[in-house]
Design a protein around this motif. Structure first.
Motif, PDB file in Angstrom:
ATOM      1  N   UNK A 143      41.489  34.990  54.748  1.00 28.72           N
ATOM      2  CA  UNK A 143      41.853  35.009  53.337  1.00 28.72           C
ATOM      3  C   UNK A 143      42.354  33.616  52.973  1.00 28.72           C
ATOM      4  N   UNK A 144      41.623  32.935  52.111  1.00 30.53           N
ATOM      5  CA  UNK A 144      41.962  31.565  51.738  1.00 30.53           C
ATOM      6  C   UNK A 144      43.224  31.523  50.894  1.00 30.53           C
ATOM      7  N   UNK A 145      44.106  30.597  51.244  1.00 29.09           N
ATOM      8  CA  UNK A 145      45.282  30.329  50.406  1.00 29.09           C
ATOM      9  C   UNK A 145      45.123  29.010  49.667  1.00 29.09           C
ATOM     10  N   UNK A 146      44.769  27.944  50.411  1.00 28.93           N
ATOM     11  CA  UNK A 146      44.585  26.626  49.808  1.00 28.93           C
ATOM     12  C   UNK A 146      43.371  25.936  50.416  1.00 28.93           C
ATOM     13  N   UNK A 147      42.524  25.405  49.561  1.00 25.41           N
ATOM     14  CA  UNK A 147      41.351  24.652  50.005  1.00 25.41           C
ATOM     15  C   UNK A 147      41.367  23.292  49.332  1.00 25.41           C
ATOM     16  N   UNK A 148      41.141  22.231  50.126  1.00 18.05           N
ATOM     17  CA  UNK A 148      41.121  20.872  49.590  1.00 18.05           C
ATOM     18  C   UNK A 148      39.838  20.166  50.018  1.00 18.05           C
ATOM     19  N   UNK A 149      39.341  19.320  49.134  1.00 15.96           N
ATOM     20  CA  UNK A 149      38.107  18.594  49.434  1.00 15.96           C
ATOM     21  C   UNK A 149      38.123  17.232  48.756  1.00 15.96           C
ATOM     22  N   UNK A 182      41.992  23.851  45.432  1.00 11.75           N
ATOM     23  CA  UNK A 182      41.952  25.229  44.931  1.00 11.75           C
ATOM     24  C   UNK A 182      43.074  25.985  45.617  1.00 11.75           C
ATOM     25  N   UNK A 183      43.944  26.605  44.841  1.00 12.77           N
ATOM     26  CA  UNK A 183      45.108  27.277  45.406  1.00 12.77           C
ATOM     27  C   UNK A 183      45.255  28.661  44.796  1.00 12.77           C
ATOM     28  N   UNK A 184      45.392  29.661  45.670  1.00 12.18           N
ATOM     29  CA  UNK A 184      45.527  31.038  45.213  1.00 12.18           C
ATOM     30  C   UNK A 184      46.964  31.303  44.794  1.00 12.18           C
ATOM     31  N   UNK A 185      47.136  31.808  43.574  1.00 11.71           N
ATOM     32  CA  UNK A 185      48.449  32.146  43.042  1.00 11.71           C
ATOM     33  C   UNK A 185      48.317  33.466  42.292  1.00 11.71           C
ATOM     34  N   UNK A 186      48.846  34.518  42.903  1.00 14.71           N
ATOM     35  CA  UNK A 186      48.705  35.886  42.411  1.00 14.71           C
ATOM     36  C   UNK A 186      47.226  36.276  42.408  1.00 14.71           C
ATOM     37  N   UNK A 187      46.688  36.703  41.258  1.00 10.66           N
ATOM     38  CA  UNK A 187      45.287  37.131  41.193  1.00 10.66           C
ATOM     39  C   UNK A 187      44.360  36.059  40.655  1.00 10.66           C
ATOM     40  N   UNK A 188      44.819  34.809  40.701  1.00 10.11           N
ATOM     41  CA  UNK A 188      44.026  33.696  40.199  1.00 10.11           C
ATOM     42  C   UNK A 188      43.852  32.647  41.287  1.00 10.11           C
ATOM     43  N   UNK A 189      42.737  31.922  41.224  1.00  8.72           N
ATOM     44  CA  UNK A 189      42.623  30.695  41.986  1.00  8.72           C
ATOM     45  C   UNK A 189      42.714  29.563  40.983  1.00  8.72           C
ATOM     46  N   UNK A 203      38.871  39.279  42.722  1.00  8.77           N
ATOM     47  CA  UNK A 203      39.368  40.490  43.383  1.00  8.77           C
ATOM     48  C   UNK A 203      38.919  40.468  44.832  1.00  8.77           C
ATOM     49  N   UNK A 204      39.696  41.096  45.687  1.00  4.34           N
ATOM     50  CA  UNK A 204      39.332  41.134  47.097  1.00  4.34           C
ATOM     51  C   UNK A 204      39.649  39.834  47.788  1.00  4.34           C
ATOM     52  N   UNK A 205      38.762  39.421  48.688  1.00  2.00           N
ATOM     53  CA  UNK A 205      38.973  38.231  49.499  1.00  2.00           C
ATOM     54  C   UNK A 205      38.269  37.028  48.893  1.00  2.00           C
ATOM     55  N   UNK A 206      38.898  35.871  49.043  1.00  2.00           N
ATOM     56  CA  UNK A 206      38.325  34.620  48.556  1.00  2.00           C
ATOM     57  C   UNK A 206      37.864  33.779  49.738  1.00  2.00           C
ATOM     58  N   UNK A 207      36.676  33.185  49.596  1.00  2.00           N
ATOM     59  CA  UNK A 207      36.140  32.277  50.602  1.00  2.00           C
ATOM     60  C   UNK A 207      36.168  30.854  50.072  1.00  2.00           C
ATOM     61  N   UNK A 208      36.064  29.901  50.998  1.00  2.00           N
ATOM     62  CA  UNK A 208      35.885  28.511  50.601  1.00  2.00           C
ATOM     63  C   UNK A 208      34.805  27.900  51.477  1.00  2.00           C
ATOM     64  N   UNK A 209      34.543  26.595  51.284  1.00  2.00           N
ATOM     65  CA  UNK A 209      33.427  25.964  51.965  1.00  2.00           C
ATOM     66  C   UNK A 209      33.563  25.903  53.481  1.00  2.00           C
ATOM     67  N   UNK A 210      34.773  26.094  53.980  1.00  2.00           N
ATOM     68  CA  UNK A 210      34.977  26.084  55.423  1.00  2.00           C
ATOM     69  C   UNK A 210      35.044  27.490  56.013  1.00  2.00           C
ATOM     70  N   UNK A 246      25.132  40.915  51.412  1.00  2.00           N
ATOM     71  CA  UNK A 246      26.546  40.736  51.141  1.00  2.00           C
ATOM     72  C   UNK A 246      26.735  39.820  49.935  1.00  2.00           C
ATOM     73  N   UNK A 247      27.795  40.050  49.180  1.00  2.00           N
ATOM     74  CA  UNK A 247      28.122  39.251  47.999  1.00  2.00           C
ATOM     75  C   UNK A 247      29.410  38.488  48.285  1.00  2.00           C
ATOM     76  N   UNK A 248      29.371  37.173  48.070  1.00  2.00           N
ATOM     77  CA  UNK A 248      30.476  36.313  48.481  1.00  2.00           C
ATOM     78  C   UNK A 248      31.053  35.503  47.320  1.00  2.00           C
ATOM     79  N   UNK A 249      32.347  35.663  47.009  1.00  2.00           N
ATOM     80  CA  UNK A 249      33.010  34.761  46.065  1.00  2.00           C
ATOM     81  C   UNK A 249      33.502  33.522  46.826  1.00  2.00           C
TER      82      UNK A 249
END
Length: 272
Positions: A125-131, A141-148, A166-173, A189-192
């Motif tokens: 489950x992604x919390x913070x992604x940096x690029x 990109x940083x998850x805060x409550x129900x928003x990224x 909603x559900x789990x968030x993915x990132x490029x890694x 499969x469907x991926x956010x």
């Protein structure tokens, strides 16, 4: 287009489409601290790019000068991913380094990515992604409550935008390593997925098994491929090793705007 914008075309687009996995079954068997190294090559067709420029009315750019260096296919970069998976958290750090030719042209720019988050029974489950793509600004990109929320340079500044999910968030890694220690999906499969600046949804279809050529032998692998649409014509395929569930090869066919195919190959399956 400046030289510093070429790197997202060659590397970041690949990682932006490398949204490959989801809904794993079970938990990771053991913690891991491991390194993966990949070769990245491109096959370019400058004529396709020229046709797009003519149709769109855009002026040619240094982008064409770089692609003119590619005769058929050419290895352009090495990507090293350092994956640290603990009982309840993970940290993945990645560095993409250009080969000698493009490194000279693009002043040794790199693609730097970093992802941190938690490990659950259903996967990462992604919390913070940096690029950071070459000379461009740091994307966050940083998850805060129900928003990224999306930031540039620092998450201490107001966000530039956000997206609900909603559900789990993915990132490029995280999409590349979701299935280590768990089952590969048996169906579509469907991926956010976030790339640090937006949130997109991809659908992957499970394809046929392969006897995949690898390290002077063959490895059992399963192919997954991305669906396309009128608005999203870029293609994507990935081969996962049947045993370890790591990506052996990924191939992205970019649309007519770029006229190129990107292929990324794992050099060696590390001891796991």
């Amino acid at each position: 287009m400046k030289y510093y914008r070429i790197y997202p075309v060659l590397l970041a687009i690949y990682f932006g489409l490398f949204s490959s996995h989801l809904q794993a079954q079970g938990a990771l068997a053991i913690p891991l601290n491991i390194q993966f190294e990949y070769d990245l090559k491109i096959t370019a067709d400058p004529a396709k790019r020229a046709a797009f420029l003519k149709q769109s009315g855009e002026a040619p750019s240094p982008y064409e000068q770089v692609f003119s260096l590619v005769k058929g296919s050419m290895q352009v970069a090495t990507v090293v991913d350092k994956v640290d998976i603990r009982k309840d958290q993970y940290h993945i750090n990645s560095t993409g380094t250009l080969g000698s030719v493009l490194s000279t042209v693009l002043a040794d720019q790199k693609l730097l990515r970093d992802s941190v988050g938690t490990v659950t029974k259903d996967g990462f489950v992604t919390n913070t992604y940096q690029e950071k793509r070459g000379n461009t600004e740091l994307l966050i990109a940083k998850v805060e409550k129900n928003l990224v929320n999306f930031y540039k340079v620092s998450s201490r500044t107001p966000p530039l935008g956000n997206a609900p999910f909603t559900g789990r968030l993915y990132d490029m890694l995280t999409v590349g390593y979701q299935f280590i220690g768990r089952d590969l999906p048996a169906k579509s499969i469907v991926l956010p997925v976030t790339d640090g600046r937006s949130l997109k949804t991809y659908t992957l279809v499970r394809g046929e098994p392969w006897d995949f050529p690898f390290e002077n032998g063959k490895v059992k692998a399963i192919r997954y491929y991305k669906t396309t649409s009128k608005d999203d014509t870029a293609t994507f395929e990935v081969w996962f090793s049947e045993k370890e569930h790591v990506p052996l090869r990924s191939v992205i066919g970019l649309n007519a705007q770029y006229g190129a195919t990107i292929q990324v190959d794992l050099k060696k399956i590390p001891a796991m």
